[in-house]
Design a protein around this motif. Sequence first.
Motif, short mmCIF file in Angstrom:
data_model
loop_
_atom_site.label_atom_id
_atom_site.label_comp_id
_atom_site.label_asym_id
_atom_site.label_seq_id
_atom_site.Cartn_x
_atom_site.Cartn_y
_atom_site.Cartn_z
N LEU A 1 0.86 -1.12 -0.04
CA LEU A 1 0.18 -0.07 0.00
C LEU A 1 1.03 1.10 0.04
O LEU A 1 0.71 2.18 -0.80
CB LEU A 1 -0.93 -0.08 1.21
N PRO A 2 1.89 1.47 0.95
CA PRO A 2 2.65 2.60 0.70
C PRO A 2 3.43 2.91 -0.29
O PRO A 2 3.38 4.08 -0.89
CB PRO A 2 3.63 2.49 1.87
N ILE A 3 3.74 1.65 -1.01
CA ILE A 3 4.40 1.95 -2.38
C ILE A 3 3.56 2.29 -3.49
O ILE A 3 3.62 3.41 -4.28
CB ILE A 3 5.03 0.68 -3.14
N LEU A 4 2.35 1.82 -3.45
CA LEU A 4 1.37 2.30 -4.56
C LEU A 4 0.87 3.68 -4.09
O LEU A 4 0.73 4.29 -5.14
CB LEU A 4 0.18 1.32 -4.58
N MET A 5 0.65 4.04 -3.09
CA MET A 5 0.20 5.26 -2.57
C MET A 5 1.16 6.48 -3.29
O MET A 5 1.01 7.68 -3.63
CB MET A 5 -0.13 5.58 -0.92
N GLU A 6 2.55 6.12 -2.88
CA GLU A 6 3.65 6.96 -3.38
C GLU A 6 3.58 6.94 -4.90
O GLU A 6 4.00 8.07 -5.43
CB GLU A 6 4.84 6.56 -2.73
N MET A 7 3.44 5.90 -5.47
CA MET A 7 3.40 5.80 -7.12
C MET A 7 2.37 6.49 -7.73
O MET A 7 2.45 7.12 -8.87
CB MET A 7 3.76 4.61 -7.37
N SER A 8 1.32 6.61 -7.04
CA SER A 8 0.20 7.27 -7.60
C SER A 8 0.12 8.93 -7.63
O SER A 8 -0.71 9.39 -8.10
CB SER A 8 -1.36 6.90 -6.65
N LYS A 9 1.34 9.23 -6.93
CA LYS A 9 1.73 10.75 -6.85
C LYS A 9 2.91 11.11 -7.80
O LYS A 9 3.56 11.88 -7.84
CB LYS A 9 1.85 11.26 -5.51
N ASP A 10 3.29 9.87 -8.59
CA ASP A 10 4.51 10.05 -9.54
C ASP A 10 4.38 11.09 -10.49
O ASP A 10 3.23 11.76 -10.84
CB ASP A 10 4.61 8.66 -10.24
N LYS A 11 5.67 11.63 -10.94
CA LYS A 11 5.58 12.95 -11.73
C LYS A 11 5.16 12.43 -13.26
O LYS A 11 4.70 13.45 -13.94
CB LYS A 11 7.04 13.37 -11.98
N ASP A 12 5.23 11.19 -13.55
CA ASP A 12 4.84 10.55 -14.87
C ASP A 12 3.42 10.48 -14.86
O ASP A 12 3.02 9.35 -13.82
CB ASP A 12 5.67 9.70 -15.29
N PRO A 13 2.54 11.03 -15.66
CA PRO A 13 0.89 10.71 -15.67
C PRO A 13 0.80 9.00 -16.07
O PRO A 13 -0.08 8.43 -15.37
CB PRO A 13 0.49 11.39 -16.84
N LYS A 14 1.74 8.30 -16.67
CA LYS A 14 1.30 6.87 -17.19
C LYS A 14 1.77 6.19 -15.73
O LYS A 14 0.95 5.08 -15.59
CB LYS A 14 2.15 6.39 -18.36
N VAL A 15 2.71 6.34 -15.02
CA VAL A 15 2.92 5.79 -13.80
C VAL A 15 1.79 6.05 -12.89
O VAL A 15 1.37 5.02 -12.17
CB VAL A 15 4.42 6.21 -12.92
N ARG A 16 1.27 7.20 -12.58
CA ARG A 16 0.31 7.53 -11.63
C ARG A 16 -0.88 6.91 -12.11
O ARG A 16 -1.56 6.24 -11.21
CB ARG A 16 -0.19 8.94 -11.84
N LYS A 17 -1.07 6.76 -13.48
CA LYS A 17 -2.55 5.92 -13.82
C LYS A 17 -2.48 4.42 -13.62
O LYS A 17 -3.33 3.72 -13.06
CB LYS A 17 -2.71 5.95 -15.32
N ALA A 18 -0.96 3.94 -13.87
CA ALA A 18 -1.04 2.34 -13.41
C ALA A 18 -1.09 2.27 -12.05
O ALA A 18 -1.61 1.21 -11.54
CB ALA A 18 0.49 1.87 -13.76
N ALA A 19 -0.39 3.02 -10.97
CA ALA A 19 -0.50 2.77 -9.68
C ALA A 19 -1.93 2.82 -9.16
O ALA A 19 -2.39 2.14 -8.31
CB ALA A 19 0.51 3.89 -9.12
N LEU A 20 -2.68 4.17 -9.67
CA LEU A 20 -4.28 4.06 -9.38
C LEU A 20 -5.03 2.90 -9.70
O LEU A 20 -5.75 2.32 -8.74
CB LEU A 20 -4.64 5.54 -9.94
N PHE A 21 -4.54 2.30 -10.94
CA PHE A 21 -5.46 1.14 -11.19
C PHE A 21 -5.11 -0.17 -10.13
O PHE A 21 -6.16 -0.77 -9.72
CB PHE A 21 -4.93 0.63 -12.60
N SER A 22 -3.99 -0.27 -9.91
CA SER A 22 -3.57 -1.49 -8.80
C SER A 22 -3.72 -0.99 -7.49
O SER A 22 -4.44 -1.93 -6.78
CB SER A 22 -1.68 -1.51 -8.87
N LEU A 23 -3.86 0.21 -7.03
CA LEU A 23 -4.38 0.47 -5.89
C LEU A 23 -6.02 0.21 -5.64
O LEU A 23 -6.28 -0.49 -4.66
CB LEU A 23 -3.99 2.12 -5.56
N ALA A 24 -6.61 0.62 -6.87
CA ALA A 24 -8.04 0.26 -6.70
C ALA A 24 -8.36 -1.27 -6.68
O ALA A 24 -9.29 -1.71 -6.12
CB ALA A 24 -8.75 0.92 -8.01
N THR A 25 -7.37 -2.05 -7.33
CA THR A 25 -7.74 -3.35 -7.28
C THR A 25 -7.32 -4.02 -5.86
O THR A 25 -7.91 -5.04 -5.64
CB THR A 25 -6.83 -3.95 -8.47
#
Length: 248
Positions: free
Chosen positions: A178-202
Amino acid sequence: MTSPFRLIYLKSTEVEPPHVEPIVPPSREEKSSRSFSSSKPPAPETHAKREILKLAKADLKHPDPKVRILAVRFYLEQSHLSITMPLLQEILSDPDPGVRGEALSKLITFGSPIVSPFLKRHLRDPDPTVRMVALKGMFQLKEKMDLNLLMQFLSDDSPWVRRKLATLLGWYQMEGVLPILMEMSKDKDPKVRKAALFSLATLYPEEGVERLMEAMSDSEADIRRWARDQLNRMLERSVKHRSASRSG
């Protein structure tokens, strides 16, 4: 003049990079088959096959990296893991990232934990494509991943590597990320943020909803639209579930 044996595997001058997309988790049948094949003893070699393998082994030192990649591809496909082990150190130290990536990709198909040390070593490879191959291999082999090891990828200089990690975490559903995905959902790259958000919601629906709501004000228009669509779908599923419960 090109040897007739070499023509068997030098069919093209165009060599593709190691395949790293799409990410599809292995099925039980695939894992079972891979485990079985890696444990089988080497098949009896004909004279022709011995000659071809001898040439492929020699071509691992060829000056052209395309030839070396094709030699790796052929040699590792035709040989048993116990035979290739003595050459691994040399192949995985090749100066060309395409050769290193191809070698790792072929090793992963053996499905043996013996290759884990090689994968771990190349998680720090200077080339991002090789790092992605090694990272995917670690997940595919179900190796126990140290969360501290994964944390290093939060600052990886390649957005493709960070995106790969975010996606893999969702596919393979590791605990405690969870902490890793939360951090990645704020990544500076939009594609990284989107991938992290998808995994986080899953993996973490509750926390995922909160982050999706925050993402509706993301600086990237595509992410704002995507987050809104995801929330609408989640709301529709929730309403259907409640309706079904009442009617039942």
